[in-house]
Motif scaffolding. Structure first.
Motif, PDB file in Angstrom:
ATOM      1  N   ASP A  78       0.847  -1.186   0.000  1.00  0.00           N
ATOM      2  CA  ASP A  78       0.000   0.000   0.000  1.00  0.00           C
ATOM      3  C   ASP A  78       0.892   1.249   0.000  1.00  0.00           C
ATOM      4  O   ASP A  78       1.422   1.634   1.038  1.00  0.00           O
ATOM      5  CB  ASP A  78      -0.906  -0.055   1.246  1.00  0.00           C
ATOM      6  N   GLY A 112       9.275  -1.740  10.352  1.00  0.00           N
ATOM      7  CA  GLY A 112       7.861  -1.892  10.002  1.00  0.00           C
ATOM      8  C   GLY A 112       7.381  -0.965   8.900  1.00  0.00           C
ATOM      9  O   GLY A 112       6.179  -0.827   8.683  1.00  0.00           O
ATOM     10  N   THR A 116      11.649  -4.469   3.889  1.00  0.00           N
ATOM     11  CA  THR A 116      11.864  -5.860   3.469  1.00  0.00           C
ATOM     12  C   THR A 116      10.847  -6.254   2.394  1.00  0.00           C
ATOM     13  O   THR A 116      11.187  -6.911   1.408  1.00  0.00           O
ATOM     14  CB  THR A 116      11.761  -6.801   4.687  1.00  0.00           C
ATOM     15  N   HIS A 117       9.619  -5.812   2.590  1.00  0.00           N
ATOM     16  CA  HIS A 117       8.559  -6.096   1.608  1.00  0.00           C
ATOM     17  C   HIS A 117       8.981  -5.604   0.215  1.00  0.00           C
ATOM     18  O   HIS A 117       8.926  -6.351  -0.768  1.00  0.00           O
ATOM     19  CB  HIS A 117       7.282  -5.392   2.089  1.00  0.00           C
TER      20      HIS A 117
HETATM   21  P1  ADP Z   1      10.630  -3.375   7.577  1.00  0.00           P
HETATM   22  O1  ADP Z   1      11.453  -4.308   6.775  1.00  0.00           O
HETATM   23  O2  ADP Z   1      10.721  -1.955   7.147  1.00  0.00           O
HETATM   24  O3  ADP Z   1      10.825  -3.523   9.052  1.00  0.00           O
HETATM   25  P2  ADP Z   1       8.502  -5.001   6.565  1.00  0.00           P
HETATM   26  O4  ADP Z   1       8.671  -4.880   5.106  1.00  0.00           O
HETATM   27  O5  ADP Z   1       8.964  -6.278   7.185  1.00  0.00           O
HETATM   28  O6  ADP Z   1       9.116  -3.757   7.312  1.00  0.00           O
HETATM   29  O7  ADP Z   1       6.969  -4.772   6.904  1.00  0.00           O
HETATM   30  C1  ADP Z   1       6.357  -5.297   8.076  1.00  0.00           C
HETATM   31  C2  ADP Z   1       5.027  -5.946   7.717  1.00  0.00           C
HETATM   32  O8  ADP Z   1       4.117  -4.948   7.265  1.00  0.00           O
HETATM   33  C3  ADP Z   1       5.159  -6.926   6.567  1.00  0.00           C
HETATM   34  O9  ADP Z   1       4.214  -7.950   6.759  1.00  0.00           O
HETATM   35  C4  ADP Z   1       4.823  -6.109   5.354  1.00  0.00           C
HETATM   36  O10 ADP Z   1       4.290  -6.914   4.312  1.00  0.00           O
HETATM   37  C5  ADP Z   1       3.796  -5.138   5.894  1.00  0.00           C
HETATM   38  N1  ADP Z   1       3.882  -3.821   5.265  1.00  0.00           N
HETATM   39  C6  ADP Z   1       4.748  -2.823   5.568  1.00  0.00           C
HETATM   40  N2  ADP Z   1       4.501  -1.716   4.858  1.00  0.00           N
HETATM   41  C7  ADP Z   1       3.471  -2.036   4.054  1.00  0.00           C
HETATM   42  C8  ADP Z   1       2.736  -1.306   3.065  1.00  0.00           C
HETATM   43  N3  ADP Z   1       3.011  -0.025   2.784  1.00  0.00           N
HETATM   44  N4  ADP Z   1       1.723  -1.951   2.435  1.00  0.00           N
HETATM   45  C9  ADP Z   1       1.423  -3.243   2.744  1.00  0.00           C
HETATM   46  N5  ADP Z   1       2.054  -3.978   3.674  1.00  0.00           N
HETATM   47  C10 ADP Z   1       3.069  -3.390   4.322  1.00  0.00           C
END
Ligand code: ADP
Ligand code: MG
Length: 255
Positions: A78, A112, A116-117
């Motif tokens: 998103d 968060g 990573t996503h």
């Molecule tokens: P980071 O690596 O920045 O700590 P992640 O990519 O692991 O964050 O995201 C944490 C969770 O939230 C994952 O399950 C991810 O798929 C979801 N998430 C984070 N940002 C979004 C976004 N903008 N839209 C959809 N899902 C998201």
């Protein structure tokens, strides 16, 4: 066609390792007969089935080899949750030209926020484009490098990493490394400079990378190479995870 001809044809296709053709030739033959197609057209269709099956198997194999922790794609991301992030810029990266140009990408931001996503989604896109990708957390990569060094296998591991078009190094900054570990990671990054692409995610601003790499000189040298030709995305929005869990709690309360 007589039954034994089918059997023979199937056996030949199996021996020639053409499983998709073996699976499809009868159906396609019926269709070709119904459409009054010539032999060449039939053969063309039949070979297309094999070619596309092989392409799709190759993509699946590259995705398996990349070793993503989970499969996440752009369709579930998103972009409105991270207003500071340019969606067109990210989707441009998904076309993969930056990997052909051997440049880098960094996602920097608090936990968060989807780093990573996005790293996985870009890695998947690269796999689909025929690129070799490997996903590593920084900690796991350093552990692997240290183990390889102990077993006199470092050169081999470095050569293996060198064949990867896109190396994803996730979560740089959560763990700090020993001096030797930091040096090994530095070596990997420096080796790739202008030759292969890196995608790095970190919760730390560049100014704090000295904590990970111990020593300003190595940090400066590393940042110099990493960021020379690099798209940098700062993602300091509210945690998506946190926001989702708050939403769920509110949802439950109003039930
Ligand atoms: P980071 O690596 O920045 O700590 P992640 O990519 O692991 O964050 O995201 C944490 C969770 O939230 C994952 O399950 C991810 O798929 C979801 N998430 C984070 N940002 C979004 C976004 N903008 N839209 C959809 N899902 C998201
Ligand atoms: Mg992460």
């Amino acid at each position: 066609m007589a039954d034994n001809h089918y059997l023979l044809l199937r056996a030949n296709l199996k021996q020639l390792k053409l499983p998709a053709m073996a699976a499809e030739f009868e159906k396609l033959a019926r269709e070709a007969a119904a459409a009054n197609e010539g032999y060449e057209q039939y053969l063309l269709r039949l070979t297309e089935v094999e070619v596309s099956a092989r392409a799709s198997n190759a993509v699946q194999a590259r995705i398996r080899a990349a070793d993503f922790p989970v499969v996440k794609d752009f369709d579930t991301f998103d972009f409105t949750a991270v207003p500071a992030l340019s969606k067109p810029k990210v989707l441009e990266l998904a076309r993969g030209e930056w990997i052909e140009q051997r440049t880098n990408t960094c996602f920097i931001g608090s936990p968060g926020t989807g780093k990573t996503h996005l790293a996985i989604a870009l890695g998947l896109a690269a796999c689909r484009q025929g690129k070799r990708v490997e996903f590593w957390t920084a900690g796991a990569l350093v552990t692997k490098l240290e183990a390889a060094q102990k077993q006199y296998q470092l050169d081999r591991l470095l050569a293996q990493l060198d064949r990867i078009d896109l190396l994803i190094c996730d979560e740089l900054g959560y763990l700090s490394f020993s001096r030797a570990g930091a040096e090994l990671l530095f070596q990997v990054f420096a080796d790739r400079y202008e030759r292969r692409s890196l995608l790095v995610t970190s919760n730390l601003a560049f100014s704090d990378w000295g904590q990970i790499f111990q020593g300003e000189r190595m940090t400066a040298a590393l940042l110099d190479r990493l960021t020379h030709r690099c798209q940098i995305f700062e993602m300091n929005s509210e945690s998506f995870r946190f926001r989702e869990s708050m939403k769920n709690k509110k949802g439950k309360k109003s039930d």
